[in-house]
Design an enzyme around this catalytic site. Structure first.
Site, PDB file in Angstrom:
ATOM      1  N   ASN A  13       0.874  -1.171   0.000  1.00  0.00           N
ATOM      2  CA  ASN A  13       0.000   0.000   0.000  1.00  0.00           C
ATOM      3  C   ASN A  13       0.908   1.217   0.000  1.00  0.00           C
ATOM      4  O   ASN A  13       1.461   1.580   1.030  1.00  0.00           O
ATOM      5  CB  ASN A  13      -0.891  -0.021   1.252  1.00  0.00           C
ATOM      6  CG  ASN A  13      -1.725   1.249   1.389  1.00  0.00           C
ATOM      7  OD1 ASN A  13      -1.828   2.027   0.442  1.00  0.00           O
ATOM      8  ND2 ASN A  13      -2.315   1.452   2.563  1.00  0.00           N
ATOM      9  N   TRP A  14       1.051   1.816  -1.173  1.00  0.00           N
ATOM     10  CA  TRP A  14       1.996   2.941  -1.298  1.00  0.00           C
ATOM     11  C   TRP A  14       1.435   4.222  -0.678  1.00  0.00           C
ATOM     12  O   TRP A  14       2.114   5.215  -0.582  1.00  0.00           O
ATOM     13  CB  TRP A  14       2.325   3.196  -2.773  1.00  0.00           C
ATOM     14  CG  TRP A  14       3.114   2.095  -3.437  1.00  0.00           C
ATOM     15  CD1 TRP A  14       3.399   0.851  -2.947  1.00  0.00           C
ATOM     16  CD2 TRP A  14       3.722   2.152  -4.733  1.00  0.00           C
ATOM     17  NE1 TRP A  14       4.146   0.140  -3.851  1.00  0.00           N
ATOM     18  CE2 TRP A  14       4.358   0.913  -4.959  1.00  0.00           C
ATOM     19  CE3 TRP A  14       3.785   3.130  -5.735  1.00  0.00           C
ATOM     20  CZ2 TRP A  14       5.049   0.625  -6.143  1.00  0.00           C
ATOM     21  CZ3 TRP A  14       4.478   2.843  -6.914  1.00  0.00           C
ATOM     22  CH2 TRP A  14       5.105   1.610  -7.112  1.00  0.00           C
ATOM     23  N   LYS A  15       0.167   4.205  -0.323  1.00  0.00           N
ATOM     24  CA  LYS A  15      -0.523   5.388   0.233  1.00  0.00           C
ATOM     25  C   LYS A  15      -0.308   6.599  -0.690  1.00  0.00           C
ATOM     26  O   LYS A  15      -0.234   6.423  -1.900  1.00  0.00           O
ATOM     27  CB  LYS A  15      -0.041   5.659   1.657  1.00  0.00           C
ATOM     28  CG  LYS A  15      -0.083   4.401   2.535  1.00  0.00           C
ATOM     29  CD  LYS A  15       0.024   4.691   3.993  1.00  0.00           C
ATOM     30  CE  LYS A  15       0.088   3.386   4.757  1.00  0.00           C
ATOM     31  NZ  LYS A  15      -0.076   3.547   6.182  1.00  0.00           N
ATOM     32  N   HIS A  99      -9.624   0.946   4.449  1.00  0.00           N
ATOM     33  CA  HIS A  99      -8.371   1.134   5.204  1.00  0.00           C
ATOM     34  C   HIS A  99      -8.645   2.058   6.394  1.00  0.00           C
ATOM     35  O   HIS A  99      -9.452   2.986   6.298  1.00  0.00           O
ATOM     36  CB  HIS A  99      -7.307   1.738   4.289  1.00  0.00           C
ATOM     37  CG  HIS A  99      -5.946   1.721   4.902  1.00  0.00           C
ATOM     38  ND1 HIS A  99      -5.537   2.674   5.803  1.00  0.00           N
ATOM     39  CD2 HIS A  99      -4.914   0.850   4.774  1.00  0.00           C
ATOM     40  CE1 HIS A  99      -4.297   2.388   6.195  1.00  0.00           C
ATOM     41  NE2 HIS A  99      -3.897   1.290   5.591  1.00  0.00           N
ATOM     42  N   GLU A 101      -7.071   4.453   7.583  1.00  0.00           N
ATOM     43  CA  GLU A 101      -6.855   5.893   7.342  1.00  0.00           C
ATOM     44  C   GLU A 101      -8.074   6.511   6.665  1.00  0.00           C
ATOM     45  O   GLU A 101      -8.392   7.682   6.891  1.00  0.00           O
ATOM     46  CB  GLU A 101      -5.575   6.095   6.519  1.00  0.00           C
ATOM     47  CG  GLU A 101      -4.339   5.855   7.377  1.00  0.00           C
ATOM     48  CD  GLU A 101      -3.111   5.384   6.622  1.00  0.00           C
ATOM     49  OE1 GLU A 101      -3.078   5.504   5.390  1.00  0.00           O
ATOM     50  OE2 GLU A 101      -2.182   4.894   7.296  1.00  0.00           O
ATOM     51  N   GLU A 171      -5.787  -5.340  10.263  1.00  0.00           N
ATOM     52  CA  GLU A 171      -4.825  -4.275  10.509  1.00  0.00           C
ATOM     53  C   GLU A 171      -5.172  -3.557  11.811  1.00  0.00           C
ATOM     54  O   GLU A 171      -6.000  -2.627  11.804  1.00  0.00           O
ATOM     55  CB  GLU A 171      -4.852  -3.273   9.352  1.00  0.00           C
ATOM     56  CG  GLU A 171      -4.449  -3.860   8.029  1.00  0.00           C
ATOM     57  CD  GLU A 171      -3.766  -2.819   7.150  1.00  0.00           C
ATOM     58  OE1 GLU A 171      -2.670  -3.081   6.693  1.00  0.00           O
ATOM     59  OE2 GLU A 171      -4.331  -1.729   6.971  1.00  0.00           O
ATOM     60  N   GLY A 177       1.858   2.100  10.702  1.00  0.00           N
ATOM     61  CA  GLY A 177       2.761   3.237  10.563  1.00  0.00           C
ATOM     62  C   GLY A 177       3.393   3.673  11.870  1.00  0.00           C
ATOM     63  O   GLY A 177       4.008   4.735  11.947  1.00  0.00           O
ATOM     64  N   SER A 217       2.988  -2.385  10.345  1.00  0.00           N
ATOM     65  CA  SER A 217       4.443  -2.378  10.570  1.00  0.00           C
ATOM     66  C   SER A 217       5.102  -3.721  10.263  1.00  0.00           C
ATOM     67  O   SER A 217       6.084  -4.091  10.904  1.00  0.00           O
ATOM     68  CB  SER A 217       4.768  -1.908  11.996  1.00  0.00           C
ATOM     69  OG  SER A 217       4.269  -0.598  12.203  1.00  0.00           O
ATOM     70  N   GLY A 238       2.613  -1.201   4.325  1.00  0.00           N
ATOM     71  CA  GLY A 238       2.688   0.232   4.040  1.00  0.00           C
ATOM     72  C   GLY A 238       4.140   0.653   3.837  1.00  0.00           C
ATOM     73  O   GLY A 238       4.709   0.488   2.760  1.00  0.00           O
ATOM     74  N   GLY A 239       4.745   1.165   4.894  1.00  0.00           N
ATOM     75  CA  GLY A 239       6.100   1.739   4.819  1.00  0.00           C
ATOM     76  C   GLY A 239       7.103   0.862   4.084  1.00  0.00           C
ATOM     77  O   GLY A 239       7.844   1.345   3.208  1.00  0.00           O
TER      78      GLY A 239
HETATM   79  C1  PEP Z   1      -1.001  -0.050   5.894  1.00  0.00           C
HETATM   80  O1  PEP Z   1      -1.042   1.109   5.562  1.00  0.00           O
HETATM   81  O2  PEP Z   1      -1.869  -0.820   5.481  1.00  0.00           O
HETATM   82  C2  PEP Z   1       0.097  -0.501   6.743  1.00  0.00           C
HETATM   83  C3  PEP Z   1       0.042  -1.709   7.240  1.00  0.00           C
HETATM   84  O3  PEP Z   1       1.108   0.391   6.967  1.00  0.00           O
HETATM   85  P1  PEP Z   1       2.505   0.095   7.698  1.00  0.00           P
HETATM   86  O4  PEP Z   1       3.047  -1.186   7.112  1.00  0.00           O
HETATM   87  O5  PEP Z   1       3.362   1.276   7.381  1.00  0.00           O
HETATM   88  O6  PEP Z   1       2.221  -0.043   9.164  1.00  0.00           O
END
Ligand code: PEP
Length: 257
Positions: A13-15, A99, A101, A171, A177, A217, A238-239
């Protein structure tokens, strides 16, 4: 059906990151590192404005194109929104819905998640539905209640035969994040719970075939342990999806099972 029959799925997920040039470079690097991977399904969920350039870079590889949201209507006066069929027509295969967010910052509710899921499926997309509790909810022992409700509402009126096109991402909001990963045991507990809820909503064999991801994470270091859990079939990343070598390590960990 056991774990061995479920193809692992790792989705990035590049956001709201990566302008077009960076996006093309990252997609190219991903393709070079893992384009022929067949032991694991790989998806890149990129910003709308990167979809075409990423599509060009991953064409013919085993990396699938994904988006991060879609609207529930087919067309109309919804300024700033994108319909599921618009995504499908440019080669998008997966879309993330619900998601945290979007729930947190953009007013996404269980009801709108359900409406978007229906629209995405109708357009022929596969859907990654995100569920997960906040830190307060976990501390108040509400995790199962919240996740169970999010799941039941997201899947309201989704037919048995549509479930093959659904992936659930667990999640925990407190792990997204933040660098705080759920322990493998915490993640497995909730993923097993999700499978049980789906078995209750549908039937046991359908739940056994459902792919459930953990997200929060996940990185190159902790992926192997999380992915070795019996009810965790992949990750939503994500990251760590923004660095090709890190993402590749996670894909390798998922492929090793
Ligand atoms: C996400 O945005 O779905 C996510 C899991 O982010 P991160 O891996 O950065 O926690």
């Amino acid at each position: 059906m056991d774990r061995l029959n479920r193809m692992p799925i790792i989705a990035g997920n590049w956001k709201m990151n990566m302008k077009r040039e960076q996006a093309a470079e990252l997609a190219k690097a991903l393709r070079e590192l893992m384009g022929d991977t067949t032991a694991c399904e790989v998806v890149a969920c990129v910003p709308f404005t990167d979809l075409d350039c990423v599509a060009a870079e991953i064409k013919g590889s085993n990396i699938a194109l994904g988006a991060q949201n879609c609207h529930w209507a087919e067309s109309g006066a919804f300024t700033g929104e994108i319909a599921a069929s618009m995504l499908a027509e440019i080669g998008v295969k997966y879309v993330i819905i619900g998601h945290s967010e979007r729930r947190q910052y953009f007013g996404e509710t269980d009801e709108t998640v359900n409406a978007r899921v229906k629209a995405a499926l109708a357009a022929g997309l596969k859907v990654i539905i995100c569920v997960g509790e906040t830190l307060e909810e976990r501390e108040e022992d509400l995790t199962y209640e919240v996740v169970g409700r999010q799941l039941a509402e997201a899947l309201d009126q989704i037919e048995d035969d549509q479930m093959a096109n659904i992936v659930i991402a667990y999640e925990p909001v407190w792990a997204i994040g933040t660098g705080k990963t759920a322990t493998a045991e915490q993640a497995e507990d909730v993923c097993a719970f999700i499978r049980g809820v789906v078995a209750g909503l549908y039937y046991v064999e359908l739940a056994a075939a459902l792919r459930i991801q953990y997200g929060g994470s996940m990185n190159a270091k902790n992926a192997a342990e999380l992915l070795s859990q019996p009810d965790i079939d992949g990750g939503l990343i994500g990251g760590a999806s923004l660095k090709a070598p890190d993402f590749n390590e996670i894909v390798k960990a998922a492929s090793a099972d």
